[in-house]
Design an enzyme around this catalytic site. Sequence first.
Site, PDB file in Angstrom:
ATOM      1  N   LYS A  11     -25.006 -32.061  35.862  1.00 62.82           N
ATOM      2  CA  LYS A  11     -24.426 -33.185  35.120  1.00 62.82           C
ATOM      3  C   LYS A  11     -23.706 -34.173  36.060  1.00 62.82           C
ATOM      4  CE  LYS A  11     -23.862 -30.603  30.755  1.00 62.82           C
ATOM      5  NZ  LYS A  11     -22.882 -30.232  29.691  1.00 62.82           N
ATOM      6  N   TYR A  51     -29.509 -34.264  23.119  1.00 64.29           N
ATOM      7  CA  TYR A  51     -28.442 -33.505  22.461  1.00 64.29           C
ATOM      8  C   TYR A  51     -28.444 -33.703  20.944  1.00 64.29           C
ATOM      9  CZ  TYR A  51     -26.095 -31.912  26.751  1.00 64.29           C
ATOM     10  OH  TYR A  51     -25.767 -31.282  27.932  1.00 64.29           O
ATOM     11  N   ASN A 114     -18.588 -30.368  32.302  1.00 64.93           N
ATOM     12  CA  ASN A 114     -18.698 -28.963  32.711  1.00 64.93           C
ATOM     13  C   ASN A 114     -19.889 -28.648  33.623  1.00 64.93           C
ATOM     14  OD1 ASN A 114     -20.629 -29.193  30.779  1.00 64.93           O
ATOM     15  ND2 ASN A 114     -19.779 -27.671  29.379  1.00 64.93           N
ATOM     16  N   HIS A 117     -26.010 -27.966  32.503  1.00 62.58           N
ATOM     17  CA  HIS A 117     -26.607 -27.617  31.219  1.00 62.58           C
ATOM     18  C   HIS A 117     -27.641 -26.532  31.463  1.00 62.58           C
ATOM     19  CE1 HIS A 117     -28.741 -27.845  27.386  1.00 62.58           C
ATOM     20  NE2 HIS A 117     -29.837 -27.747  28.121  1.00 62.58           N
ATOM     21  N   GLU A 128     -36.845 -28.446  25.510  1.00 60.99           N
ATOM     22  CA  GLU A 128     -36.140 -29.239  26.525  1.00 60.99           C
ATOM     23  C   GLU A 128     -37.022 -29.533  27.741  1.00 60.99           C
ATOM     24  OE1 GLU A 128     -31.739 -27.537  25.265  1.00 60.99           O
ATOM     25  OE2 GLU A 128     -32.516 -27.078  27.252  1.00 60.99           O
TER      26      GLU A 128
HETATM   27  P1  GDP Z   1     -23.461 -25.354  26.338  1.00 58.00           P
HETATM   28  O1  GDP Z   1     -24.773 -24.858  25.784  1.00 58.00           O
HETATM   29  O2  GDP Z   1     -22.660 -24.252  26.993  1.00 58.00           O
HETATM   30  O3  GDP Z   1     -23.623 -26.544  27.260  1.00 58.00           O
HETATM   31  O4  GDP Z   1     -22.556 -25.829  25.127  1.00 58.00           O
HETATM   32  P2  GDP Z   1     -22.930 -26.526  23.712  1.00 58.00           P
HETATM   33  O5  GDP Z   1     -24.422 -26.523  23.506  1.00 58.00           O
HETATM   34  O6  GDP Z   1     -22.094 -25.902  22.673  1.00 58.00           O
HETATM   35  O7  GDP Z   1     -22.424 -28.010  23.895  1.00 58.00           O
HETATM   36  C1  GDP Z   1     -23.168 -28.953  24.641  1.00 58.00           C
HETATM   37  C2  GDP Z   1     -22.232 -29.726  25.518  1.00 58.00           C
HETATM   38  O8  GDP Z   1     -21.376 -30.515  24.712  1.00 58.00           O
HETATM   39  C3  GDP Z   1     -21.283 -28.896  26.380  1.00 58.00           C
HETATM   40  O9  GDP Z   1     -21.846 -28.435  27.566  1.00 58.00           O
HETATM   41  C4  GDP Z   1     -20.165 -29.887  26.649  1.00 58.00           C
HETATM   42  O10 GDP Z   1     -20.546 -30.796  27.688  1.00 58.00           O
HETATM   43  C5  GDP Z   1     -20.109 -30.645  25.347  1.00 58.00           C
HETATM   44  N1  GDP Z   1     -19.077 -30.066  24.476  1.00 58.00           N
HETATM   45  C6  GDP Z   1     -19.122 -28.905  23.797  1.00 58.00           C
HETATM   46  N2  GDP Z   1     -17.994 -28.687  23.113  1.00 58.00           N
HETATM   47  C7  GDP Z   1     -17.223 -29.770  23.343  1.00 58.00           C
HETATM   48  C8  GDP Z   1     -15.929 -30.176  22.882  1.00 58.00           C
HETATM   49  O11 GDP Z   1     -15.257 -29.474  22.142  1.00 58.00           O
HETATM   50  N3  GDP Z   1     -15.478 -31.384  23.329  1.00 58.00           N
HETATM   51  C9  GDP Z   1     -16.222 -32.178  24.171  1.00 58.00           C
HETATM   52  N4  GDP Z   1     -15.718 -33.356  24.566  1.00 58.00           N
HETATM   53  N5  GDP Z   1     -17.435 -31.827  24.625  1.00 58.00           N
HETATM   54  C10 GDP Z   1     -17.930 -30.651  24.211  1.00 58.00           C
HETATM   55 MG    MG Z   2     -26.099 -25.753  24.463  1.00 56.38          MG
END
Ligand code: GDP
Ligand code: MG
Length: 143
Positions: A11, A51, A114, A117, A128
């Site tokens: 990222k 996303y 973070n 991905h 994806e």
């Molecule tokens: P991942 O699969 O571990 O990447 O997590 P998710 O699929 O749940 O979420 C996708 C991405 O959305 C995450 O990697 C973060 O960059 C972002 N994200 C998830 N939860 C939050 C949140 O509570 N706040 C914000 N700002 N971004 C979030």
């Molecule tokens: Mg995810």
Amino acid sequence: MAVERTLSIIKPDAVAKNVIGEILTRFEKAGLRVVASKMVQLSEREAGGFYAEHKERPFFKDLVSFMTSGPVVVQVLEGEGAIAKNRELMGATDPKKADAGTIRADFAVSIDENAVHGSDSEASAAREIAYWFAETEVSARIR
Ligand code: GDP
Ligand code: MG
């Protein structure tokens, strides 16, 4: 364990920190192989489409704005159990909760920025990979 392919993204925060090589080294050391790769500046449309599953979440707008804030490196990783292995190497979504030694624990500071991905299932990996790469852009298995 079956040989799988998974979609990985380095990222904008990690690209800005200049740790592309360190992150790729972790994949390689864990037995994952890069079989497709490109550096791209995402448009809002591309990031939003990628996303789409999070469209109704409160953080969606911030997520798209972050993912378009600078270039990313998108790659396909191949190896035994690649989907779960990549998620293990990444660590928890929130870097504060990620295990020591994971990519997110070492390179990320917050849940919204973070570092990486990774596909979370076989179905999402297939979707994806097809979202970012034409079949001809993914290398055949290398031996
Ligand atoms: P991942 O699969 O571990 O990447 O997590 P998710 O699929 O749940 O979420 C996708 C991405 O959305 C995450 O990697 C973060 O960059 C972002 N994200 C998830 N939860 C939050 C949140 O509570 N706040 C914000 N700002 N971004 C979030
Ligand atoms: Mg995810």
